[in-house]
Design a protein around this motif. Structure first.
Motif, mmCIF file in Angstrom:
data_model
loop_
_atom_site.group_PDB
_atom_site.id
_atom_site.type_symbol
_atom_site.label_atom_id
_atom_site.label_comp_id
_atom_site.label_asym_id
_atom_site.label_seq_id
_atom_site.Cartn_x
_atom_site.Cartn_y
_atom_site.Cartn_z
ATOM 1 N N GLU A 120 0.944 -1.183 0.134
ATOM 2 C CA GLU A 120 -0.165 -0.089 0.014
ATOM 3 C C GLU A 120 0.852 1.233 0.050
ATOM 4 O O GLU A 120 2.174 1.209 0.464
ATOM 5 N N ASP B 188 -4.775 1.808 -0.467
ATOM 6 C CA ASP B 188 -4.848 1.964 1.122
ATOM 7 C C ASP B 188 -5.374 0.391 1.364
ATOM 8 O O ASP B 188 -6.650 0.014 1.391
ATOM 9 N N ARG B 189 -4.605 -0.339 2.247
ATOM 10 C CA ARG B 189 -4.838 -1.863 2.647
ATOM 11 C C ARG B 189 -6.043 -1.803 3.525
ATOM 12 O O ARG B 189 -6.869 -2.532 3.233
ATOM 13 N N GLU B 190 -5.973 -0.863 4.610
ATOM 14 C CA GLU B 190 -7.021 -0.539 5.374
ATOM 15 C C GLU B 190 -8.403 -0.447 4.660
ATOM 16 O O GLU B 190 -9.674 -0.743 5.290
ATOM 17 N N GLU B 191 -8.527 0.171 3.535
ATOM 18 C CA GLU B 191 -9.693 0.390 2.619
ATOM 19 C C GLU B 191 -10.125 -0.858 2.055
ATOM 20 O O GLU B 191 -11.353 -1.246 1.983
ATOM 21 N N THR B 192 -9.082 -1.141 1.140
ATOM 22 C CA THR B 192 -9.590 -2.591 0.227
ATOM 23 C C THR B 192 -8.280 -3.321 0.460
ATOM 24 O O THR B 192 -7.408 -2.816 -0.205
ATOM 25 N N ASN C 205 -0.805 3.520 10.516
ATOM 26 C CA ASN C 205 -1.888 3.714 11.476
ATOM 27 C C ASN C 205 -1.298 3.545 12.737
ATOM 28 O O ASN C 205 -1.073 2.543 13.158
ATOM 29 N N LYS D 175 -5.326 -0.471 13.053
ATOM 30 C CA LYS D 175 -6.075 -0.889 11.837
ATOM 31 C C LYS D 175 -4.949 -1.585 10.934
ATOM 32 O O LYS D 175 -5.321 -2.319 10.035
#
Length: 790
Positions: A394, A447-451, A484, A514
């Motif tokens: 990411e 963004d890994r936390e998003e997808t 994060n 996260k």
């Protein structure tokens, strides 16, 4: 009376009539009527003799189906009393008298006027009588005789159940029973041969025969083959008169069908077959059919196809269609013309239901050879892998290479291939691909936390033939970067009791991150080092991703400070290490001895409830109005009573305040304080007059024996226990004052008159150990001590 008959037509009847007439002529003198006679003999008395009947006859016979123009003569009646002078009259009664049968009343001749049918009625019962024509008196008693209808052969045999439909297995042994037929004849079976039936076969030879007596039909040939001929029509005749000339006959048809047995093995029409299959055929699809012929039917023709050997046994499979009994050839693996251009299969077809009686006609299976020719087809490019999985971090820059896919033209021409991303979804637009090399690159920052995962589809086509396209799925995993910081797992509402002790754990906190476990699974908790040491609370890192909040001093006071704020620093174990600071809110509350919260500051609860300032003012205003109403009500009630005058010189300060007016002047026991002034003067407990005591008896202790030595405190406790157990006491409290205080207590006097106005240095912590009676006092002195320490 004599009866004679001349109706003898057939030879048998002629003989019978001849014998009858001869017999009648020979004994004519003995057939007579004797009247009652009286014979007088000398020396004898007169004897009366019983008269004998004068009727003598045999049964009459009349032929059925008489078709002559004149009535048929049946017979003659004659009485011995008839002298031929016409004085005797003959009368005939009974069945058919006067309609079917008529009699000449003078001669006694009987005739039949109608044609009779024995099958409808076999005989008739009649009555004959002779009377004197002049006096009409009977000369003879009435007698009964029978006229039988003589049978002739006028009914042909009939098959009531025909025509017949029956089956018999093929290849049956000769003489196998097929069916038994039965014909019925309506003629008289006891007379002659009119009803004697004989069976014969008119049609169906030489295949079947029939028993002439029983009518049983049997096979007449060995091994009758259904495949040669299946249906037979057999005609059976039944003839009466035992088959003699002139007999009547009837016939019926028996339809016989040969049922199938498994006596024919399957056979392929050819020993060699050839099949063309293009290399583009899909795996699992049917590519051809083959069938072996079987002359049998039904389950006897069921068969199973198998591939017994050949170099294509691993590429092709065969199954059986139960409806058509065909072998369905299917593709198990993809074909490639460039690698192998032909296959050879040996296919066997065998019956599944065998009849071991005919095993000598086998074997019941057959084998053929099938050659499969693979056809060349221009195929689309083929990827080196059925699917691809790639990874990228990411926050990577746009244009970062993710991975490469590769495809080739499987044909001999080996055309060049171009690549492109199929834009079916929005995710497909986040990546680009090099049309020549197949390298996939990023088109945005992820963004890994998003997808954390993306799925795209890559297509490859030949440059020379763009219509031939193949596809492959590509999965792209977004790798985590520690970007994060950790944070508290939730909002904590921490409460500390006023009577908390140092080192007491009041809350355990945890954190979340996260990022994945590789970049944030290990958390470290600490207090903000930039601040001075907190004198009220401290933090202990538990080394398990949690931390405990502990107290640092003995007591807390809501009146002094009801809210504390504790900054906490949380850091993760990723690279680089990230941290965040959070502030915990700690509220001071009053608690029970076991730690349960009893009450907290009103502001905390009201603010937590989310009430506005206007709502708080309205609530307070309502409370003030209610208190004013209560005070006004109490004042009005007290103004109606007589004031209780207490002498100022009475240092005992006896004040008795109650809402009950009492029992008047006679009530001298309600407030008897003699026992409290002098314990030795206590009397036995008496019930109140204004309360009706219950019947239930409550045991009570009699204290008179130890009143001299008992202490006032013990005496009061004893009285209190008795009052609690006594059901007759009033449900309200009564305040009684007394002048005797008892022995000196450790606490000393609590009167406000003797209290000093300055604070002493005495430690009041021991008040908390005195029990619930001194709880409020311990809280008050504890707050004062806390303020001094602060």
């Amino acid at each position: 009376m004599r009866i004679t008959s001349t109706s003898c037509i057939c030879p048998v009847l002629v003989c019978l009539c001849f014998v009858q007439r001869c017999y009648g002529a020979a004994h004519h003198g003995s057939i007579k009527v004797t009247r009652n006679q009286t014979k007088h003999v000398e020396g004898e008395t007169e004897v009366h003799h019983r008269p004998k009947r004068g009727w003598v006859w045999n049964q009459f016979f009349v032929l059925e189906e008489h078709m002559g123009p004149d009535p048929q003569y049946v017979g003659k009646l004659h009485s011995n009393s008839d002298k031929g002078d016409g004085s005797v009259k003959y009368i005939l009664t009974g069945e058919g008298a006067g309609t079917i049968f008529i009699i000449d009343d003078t001669t006694g001749d009987i005739h039949s006027t109608k044609s009779l049918d024995r099958e409808q009625k076999t005989h008739y019962v009649l009555h004959a009588q002779a009377i004197d024509r002049r006096t009409n008196k009977p000369l003879e008693p009435e007698s009964e005789f029978i006229i039988k209808v003589q049978d002739i052969n006028d009914n042909a045999p009939k098959f009531t159940d025909g025509p017949y439909i029956v089956t018999v297995p093929e290849m049956s042994e000769m003489g196998t029973s097929v069916l038994q037929v039965t014909a019925t004849d309506a003629d008289d079976p006891t007379y002659g041969n009119s009803a004697r039936v004989v069976y014969s076969i008119l049609q169906g030879q030489p295949y079947f025969s029939v028993d002439p007596k029983t009518g049983v039909i049997r096979t007449a040939l060995h091994n009758m083959d259904r495949e040669a001929r299946e249906h037979y029509s057999v005609v059976i005749q039944a003839k009466d008169m035992a088959g003699q000339v002139g007999g009547l006959s009837g016939s019926t048809t028996v339809n016989i069908t040969l049922t199938d047995v498994n006596d024919n093995p399957p056979r392929f029409p050819q020993k060699h077959y050839q099949l063309y299959v293009p290399e583009s055929a899909q795996v699992g699809s049917a590519v051809g059919k083959i069938k072996a012929n079987d002359a049998d039917t039904g389950s006897n023709a069921d068969m199973k196809y198998t591939i017994i050997n050949g170099d294509g046994s691993g590429v092709f499979s065969i199954s059986t269609d139960k409806e058509t009994r065909e072998g369905i050839l299917s593709l198990k693996k993809p074909l490639n013309y460039e690698k192998k251009k032909s296959y050879t299969l040996n296919i066997e077809g065998a019956n599944t239901h065998l009849d071991f009686r005919f095993s000598h006609l086998g074997p019941f299976k057959d084998v053929t050879m099938l050659k499969i020719i693979v056809g060349d087809v221009d195929e689309p490019p083929l990827f080196t892998m059925p699917s691809y999985v790639m990874e990228v971090y990411e926050n990577a820059k746009i244009g970062t290479a993710v991975g490469t896919v590769t495809a080739q033209d499987p044909d001999i021409a080996n055309s060049l291939v171009r690549y492109f991303v199929v834009h079916n979804t929005e995710e497909d637009r986040y990546f680009t691909i090099d049309a020549s090399t197949g390298t996939i690159k990023t088109a945005k920052i992820f963004d890994r936390e998003e997808t954390p995962w993306y799925n795209i589809t890559v297509a490859a086509s030949e440059i020379d033939n763009p219509g031939l396209v193949s596809h492959v799925p590509v999965g792209i995993r977004i790798l985590d970067v520690n970007d994060n910081p950790p944070e508290l797992a939730r909002e904590y509402e921490i409460v500390v009791c006023e009577n908390a002790k140092p080192g007491q754990v009041i809350q355990t906190i945890s954190a979340t991150d996260k990022d994945n476990s590789a970049n944030g699974a290990r958390f470290h908790f600490s207090l903000d080092e930039g601040l001075s040491m907190n004198p009220n609370f401290t933090l202990r890192n538990n080394e398990d991703n949690t931390a405990s909040i502990l107290t640092r001093r003995r007591r807390y006071s809501r009146t002094t400070q009801d809210v504390y704020y504790l900054p906490v620093l949380i850091s993760d174990g990723g690279t680089p290490t990230l941290s965040s600071s959070s502030t915990l809110t700690i509220r001071v509350c009053a608690c029970e001895q076991d730690g349960r919260v009893r009450t907290c500051h009103a502001e905390a609860f009201l603010s937590s409830a989310g009430l506005s300032t206007g709502a708080l003012i309205a609530i307070l205003l309502c409370v003030v109005i209610l208190l004013a109403i209560v005070v006004l009500f109490i004042t009005l009630r007290r103004s109606k009573k007589e004031p209780l005058i207490i002498s100022e010189e009475d240092v005992r300060e006896n004040v008795v305040t109650y809402d009950d007016e009492g029992g008047g002047e006679e009530d001298t026991e309600a407030f008897d304080i003699t026992a409290l002034r002098n314990p030795s003067a206590a009397e036995e407990l008496k019930y109140r007059r204004d309360i009706r005591p219950e019947v239930k008896h409550v045991p009570r202790h009699h204290p008179s024996s130890s009143l001299d030595s008992i202490d006032v405190q013990e005496f009061i406790k004893q009285r209190l226990a008795e009052a609690d157990l006594d059901p007759s006491v009033p449900p309200y409290d009564s305040l009684q004052t007394y002048a005797y205080e008892g022995h000196r207590s450790e606490a000393g006097s609590i009167s406000s008159l003797d209290s000093a106005t300055t604070h002493s240095d005495q430690d009041y912590n021991y008040l908390g150990d005195w029990g619930p009676e001194f709880k409020k006092l311990a809280e008050l002195y504890g707050e004062i001590e806390s303020e001094r320490t602060t």
